[in-house]
Write a protein that holds these residues in place. Structure first.
Motif, PDB file in Angstrom:
ATOM      1  N   ASN A 110       0.832  -1.198   0.000  1.00 18.09           N
ATOM      2  CA  ASN A 110       0.000   0.000   0.000  1.00 18.09           C
ATOM      3  C   ASN A 110       0.867   1.248   0.000  1.00 18.09           C
ATOM      4  O   ASN A 110       0.632   2.181  -0.773  1.00 18.09           O
ATOM      5  CB  ASN A 110      -0.929   0.002   1.214  1.00 18.09           C
ATOM      6  CG  ASN A 110      -2.312  -0.507   0.914  1.00 18.09           C
ATOM      7  OD1 ASN A 110      -3.151   0.217   0.382  1.00 18.09           O
ATOM      8  ND2 ASN A 110      -2.547  -1.775   1.225  1.00 18.09           N
ATOM      9  N   ILE A 111       1.860   1.264   0.884  1.00 18.89           N
ATOM     10  CA  ILE A 111       2.743   2.433   0.968  1.00 18.89           C
ATOM     11  C   ILE A 111       3.561   2.580  -0.299  1.00 18.89           C
ATOM     12  O   ILE A 111       3.767   3.685  -0.814  1.00 18.89           O
ATOM     13  CB  ILE A 111       3.656   2.319   2.202  1.00 18.89           C
ATOM     14  CG1 ILE A 111       2.826   2.276   3.490  1.00 18.89           C
ATOM     15  CG2 ILE A 111       4.630   3.491   2.255  1.00 18.89           C
ATOM     16  CD1 ILE A 111       3.632   1.974   4.739  1.00 18.89           C
ATOM     17  N   ALA A 112       4.023   1.448  -0.849  1.00 19.07           N
ATOM     18  CA  ALA A 112       4.913   1.475  -2.011  1.00 19.07           C
ATOM     19  C   ALA A 112       4.191   1.776  -3.319  1.00 19.07           C
ATOM     20  O   ALA A 112       4.834   2.140  -4.311  1.00 19.07           O
ATOM     21  CB  ALA A 112       5.635   0.125  -2.133  1.00 19.07           C
ATOM     22  N   SER A 113       2.855   1.654  -3.348  1.00 17.17           N
ATOM     23  CA  SER A 113       2.119   1.699  -4.616  1.00 17.17           C
ATOM     24  C   SER A 113       2.396   2.940  -5.470  1.00 17.17           C
ATOM     25  O   SER A 113       2.612   2.810  -6.686  1.00 17.17           O
ATOM     26  CB  SER A 113       0.624   1.530  -4.363  1.00 17.17           C
ATOM     27  OG  SER A 113       0.136   2.533  -3.497  1.00 17.17           O
ATOM     28  N   PRO A 114       2.420   4.158  -4.935  1.00 15.18           N
ATOM     29  CA  PRO A 114       2.681   5.301  -5.822  1.00 15.18           C
ATOM     30  C   PRO A 114       4.098   5.296  -6.391  1.00 15.18           C
ATOM     31  O   PRO A 114       4.317   5.788  -7.501  1.00 15.18           O
ATOM     32  CB  PRO A 114       2.440   6.519  -4.915  1.00 15.18           C
ATOM     33  CG  PRO A 114       2.558   6.014  -3.529  1.00 15.18           C
ATOM     34  CD  PRO A 114       2.099   4.598  -3.562  1.00 15.18           C
TER      35      PRO A 114
END
Length: 360
Positions: free
Chosen positions: A93-97
């Motif tokens: 989730n954190i890494a997605s962008p």
């Protein structure tokens, strides 16, 4: 730098934002303060490019981005609802962008671990959002916004659904986190207390208009008008009508006091006086301020403080006093305040005298 230049937006003939001009510097924290339906979310949507203004311009670092859609802007948004990808781990989730931006595995790892540490999520990186508490889910959304390295980060009441303890913790942590990024942060809230804790600069909103914008303590202590003072007061500001004659102020309800130095030069005439609830105290016999009788209509004990609702003639007022106090409905007590703490407005609601600087 983000500039809103005389921005307005109407939908179906209804005005949502009216002639707003703001300049937000890079690395700054900017609070949008106002009640529900004041226009905070509408203004953020214009900043982000989710909506286009009916008139006016949105300028980012000298470039006109009016109407440029959000997908073509480097913007991050966090809402009060917990918005995460339910099937992805906290790490993903954190890494997605960053994955969407094509960053390397090493860059992603470093950024995710740093954001997780800041948000106290390191032990939960392998979990999915549904296995987290509400506070942990919101911190995941905040961490994702941070790693995006956006030039504009919009936070729409992000702590509203969190428990009290976590809200207090994040209110302390967020300004420190903001200071590290160099982005423009815009934080919307309905709570004056939250605006004061966050600091930075505050824009007060009412019915789609920005009534004042400046350093947060200055807007609180020296509101330009009664509307701004009411917006920045919780519990609600007590307002009484006064007539000044010579050095004395007198209300129709019999409240009389000598003008403070900041009020002495005001011409004789009619005024409105604003008294913040925490500036009222229950008279104990050694009070040096202005004292007047008030009839109790209700008392509310909240922890170590008591809200006293009372009537002074035809005026209804609220006092917020320290300690637990028990009073019977209809009981008459004596309240007092320091005239130097009074906000004074003309009959049109324009500020004509601010309280002493030290009076919070």
């Amino acid at each position: 730098m983000l500039e809103l230049q005389n921005v307005s937006r109407s939908v179906g003939g209804e005005k949502h934002i009216i002639d707003v001009s703001l300049t937000l510097d890079r690395g700054s924290l900017n609070v949008l303060l106002g009640p529900t339906l004041a226009g905070k979310t509408s203004l953020m949507r214009l900043m982000a490019g989710l909506d286009a203004p009916t008139s006016g311009r949105v300028v980012m670092d000298g470039k006109d981005v009016t109407g440029v859609p959000v997908r073509k802007r480097n913007v991050a948004m966090v809402y009060q609802q917990f918005i995460n990808y339910p099937t992805l781990t906290v790490y993903e989730n954190i890494a997605s962008p960053m994955r969407i931006a094509g960053k390397s595995a090493a860059e992603i790892e470093a950024a995710v671990q740093k954001a997780a540490a800041l948000m106290k999520l390191t032990p939960f990186l392998d979990r999915t959002p549904l296995n987290l508490s509400g506070g942990q889910q919101q911190r995941t959304a905040l961490a994702r916004a941070l790693v995006k390295n956006a030039e504009l980060v919009l936070l729409d009441e992000p702590l509203a659904n969190l428990d009290y303890k976590l809200r207090e913790e994040l209110r302390e942590e967020l300004p420190k986190i903001f200071a590290e990024t160099g982005a423009i942060f815009v934080y919307a809230t309905t709570e004056p207390h939250e605006a004061l804790l966050l600091g930075g600069r505050t824009a007060t909103l009412s019915k789609g208009r920005v009534t004042q914008f400046g350093e947060t303590p200055d807007v609180y202590r020296q509101p330009h008008d009664l509307l701004t003072a009411r917006t920045f007061s919780d519990p609600p500001l007590n307002v009484m009508a006064f007539t000044k004659s010579g050095s004395r102020f007198t209300s129709p309800n019999g409240v009389v006091f000598e003008a403070a130095p900041s009020q002495a030069a005001l011409p004789d005439g009619r005024y409105l006086g604003g008294i913040r609830p925490h500036h009222l105290t229950v008279e104990t016999g050694d009070t040096t301020g202005t004292v007047f009788p008030a009839a109790i209509s209700l008392t509310e004990v909240t922890g170590s403080e008591t809200y006293i609702h009372a009537e002074v003639g035809e005026d209804r007022i609220i006092a917020l006093v320290h300690g637990v106090r028990r009073h019977e409905t209809g009981e008459t007590i004596r309240l007092s305040f320091d005239p130097a703490s009074l906000l004074v407005f003309d009959e049109a609601g324009n500020a004509v005298a601010a309280p002493a600087r030290q009076a919070a």
